[in-house]
Motif scaffolding. Structure first.
Motif, short mmCIF file in Angstrom:
data_model
loop_
_atom_site.label_atom_id
_atom_site.label_comp_id
_atom_site.label_asym_id
_atom_site.label_seq_id
_atom_site.Cartn_x
_atom_site.Cartn_y
_atom_site.Cartn_z
N HIS A 18 0.84 -1.21 0.00
CA HIS A 18 0.00 0.00 0.00
C HIS A 18 0.87 1.26 0.00
O HIS A 18 2.01 1.23 0.47
CB HIS A 18 -0.96 -0.03 1.19
N THR A 19 0.30 2.34 -0.53
CA THR A 19 1.06 3.59 -0.60
C THR A 19 1.17 4.23 0.78
O THR A 19 0.31 4.02 1.65
CB THR A 19 0.40 4.59 -1.55
N ASP A 35 0.76 7.30 1.51
CA ASP A 35 -0.35 8.24 1.73
C ASP A 35 -1.59 7.53 2.27
O ASP A 35 -2.21 7.98 3.22
CB ASP A 35 -0.73 8.94 0.41
N TYR A 36 -1.94 6.42 1.62
CA TYR A 36 -3.13 5.67 2.05
C TYR A 36 -2.93 5.16 3.48
O TYR A 36 -3.83 5.28 4.33
CB TYR A 36 -3.38 4.52 1.08
N TRP A 37 -1.76 4.63 3.78
CA TRP A 37 -1.51 4.10 5.12
C TRP A 37 -1.59 5.23 6.17
O TRP A 37 -2.16 5.05 7.24
CB TRP A 37 -0.16 3.38 5.17
N GLN A 46 -3.40 7.89 6.01
CA GLN A 46 -4.82 8.23 6.19
C GLN A 46 -5.53 7.21 7.07
O GLN A 46 -6.39 7.56 7.88
CB GLN A 46 -5.52 8.31 4.82
N LEU A 47 -5.15 5.95 6.91
CA LEU A 47 -5.77 4.91 7.75
C LEU A 47 -5.30 5.02 9.19
O LEU A 47 -6.08 4.96 10.13
CB LEU A 47 -5.41 3.52 7.21
N LEU A 56 -8.99 9.46 6.46
CA LEU A 56 -9.40 9.09 5.11
C LEU A 56 -10.53 10.04 4.68
O LEU A 56 -11.48 10.25 5.43
CB LEU A 56 -9.92 7.65 5.14
N GLU A 108 -13.76 8.45 0.23
CA GLU A 108 -13.00 7.20 0.15
C GLU A 108 -13.44 6.21 1.22
O GLU A 108 -13.42 5.01 1.01
CB GLU A 108 -11.51 7.49 0.24
N ASP A 130 -3.57 2.21 -3.27
CA ASP A 130 -3.76 3.55 -2.72
C ASP A 130 -5.17 3.84 -2.22
O ASP A 130 -5.48 4.96 -1.84
CB ASP A 130 -3.37 4.59 -3.77
N HIS A 131 -6.06 2.87 -2.27
CA HIS A 131 -7.39 3.07 -1.69
C HIS A 131 -8.09 1.74 -1.45
O HIS A 131 -7.71 0.71 -2.03
CB HIS A 131 -8.25 3.96 -2.60
#
Ligand code: ZN
Length: 284
Positions: free
Chosen positions: A37-38, A40-42, A44-45, A50, A54, A103-104
């Motif tokens: 995973h990217t 950025d996504y991580w 946000q989680l 998030l 999304e 990424d999502h």
């Protein structure tokens, strides 16, 4: 969500498994998450930031507990692969979150457990070639996207043409089935396809997504398998893996029949078959 407690309870109560058959998985580290995973996504989680749109695509209320749960489930899939190398087969009592992209997330999937497990196995030199056999009624769009440029992972997805996701990704092999495809046609396609794939790609690990949303009773799936047909499907996949001596790690994936008993019965059949095919000689 109920099925995740009901299935282990049922299998224990009927004696298919004992408590000794369970392992408690470790939690996925950040470094392990970032194999797939990217950043950025991580972030946000991790920070629960998030964007609402999304989070809505995932479909669950986003909480830190949900993220934590996902970390254990994904690591469990990796550990299942290692146990499968030891015992021939190992099964996650959850997992199969194949709609998660790098990424999502979407479609009730936050982390992509099979892709994370695959990347860990490959990075650590524990396997060389992985075949993903995804027989969920929904296309594994996350798997297809994440593994698009990974020649060591072959993604095979057989799914309902008219089922979510409506914009499909390109797997290494996609087989799209018409609405109401029944047992005979389904099994016939599987029986000509899978042995050929195993032969040609020569994997040393198989991930099998044994979802039961292919059942006619499923509220989301548009196919028409019976519980017996679904069992025959599982039996065929497991026999193929066993005959070729390829470890198989199984993840559950979806199942949304009106009557939860159908879901429980069909999922339990996968565990019963694994027990029978791989361990019965030990019991006798
Ligand atoms: Zn599904």
């Amino acid at each position: 969500m109920q099925k995740y407690t009901m299935i282990p309870e049922r299998l224990l109560a009927e004696g298919t498994i004992t408590t000794e058959n369970f392992f408690a998985p470790k939690r996925l580290s950040e470094e392990e998450i970032l194999t797939t995973h990217t950043a950025d996504y991580w972030q946000q989680l991790k920070t629960q930031t998030l964007p609402r749109k999304e989070a809505r695509a995932i479909g669950f209320e986003m909480t830190s507990e949900l993220v934590e749960r996902g970390r254990y489930i994904a690591h469990a899939t990796y550990e299942c692969a290692l146990y499968a190398q030891q015992y021939g087969v190992a099964m996650n009592v959850a997992g199969g979150t194949h709609h998660a992209f790098a990424d999502h997330g979407e479609g009730f999937c936050v982390f992509n457990d099979v892709c994370i497990a695959s990347n860990l196995l490959l990075n650590r030199g524990q396997v060389q070639r992985i075949l993903i056999v995804d027989l969920d009624v929904h296309q594994g769009n996350g798997n297809a996207s994440i593994m698009a440029d990974e020649p060591r992972v072959f993604v095979f997805s057989m799914h309902g043409a008219k089922n979510y996701p409506f914009r499909k990704q390109l797997s290494d092999l996609d087989i799209e089935l018409d609405n109401d495809t029944g047992d005979a046609e389904y099994l016939q396609i599987l029986e000509v396809t899978l042995p050929r794939l195993i032969n040609k790609f020569a994997p040393d690990m198989i991930f099998y997504q044994s979802a039961v949303d292919v059942l006619a009773t499923d509220k989301l799936g548009k196919l028409s398998l019976t519980i017996e047909g679904c069992k025959a499907r599982d039996e065929f996949v497991l026999q193929q893996a066993k005959a070729a001596n390829i470890p198989v790690a199984i993840v559950m994936g979806g199942g949304y029949s009106e009557d939860i008993e159908d879901v429980i019965e069909a999922h339990c059949n996968t565990f019963r078959l694994a027990q029978q095919l791989f361990f019965s000689e030990l019991i006798e």
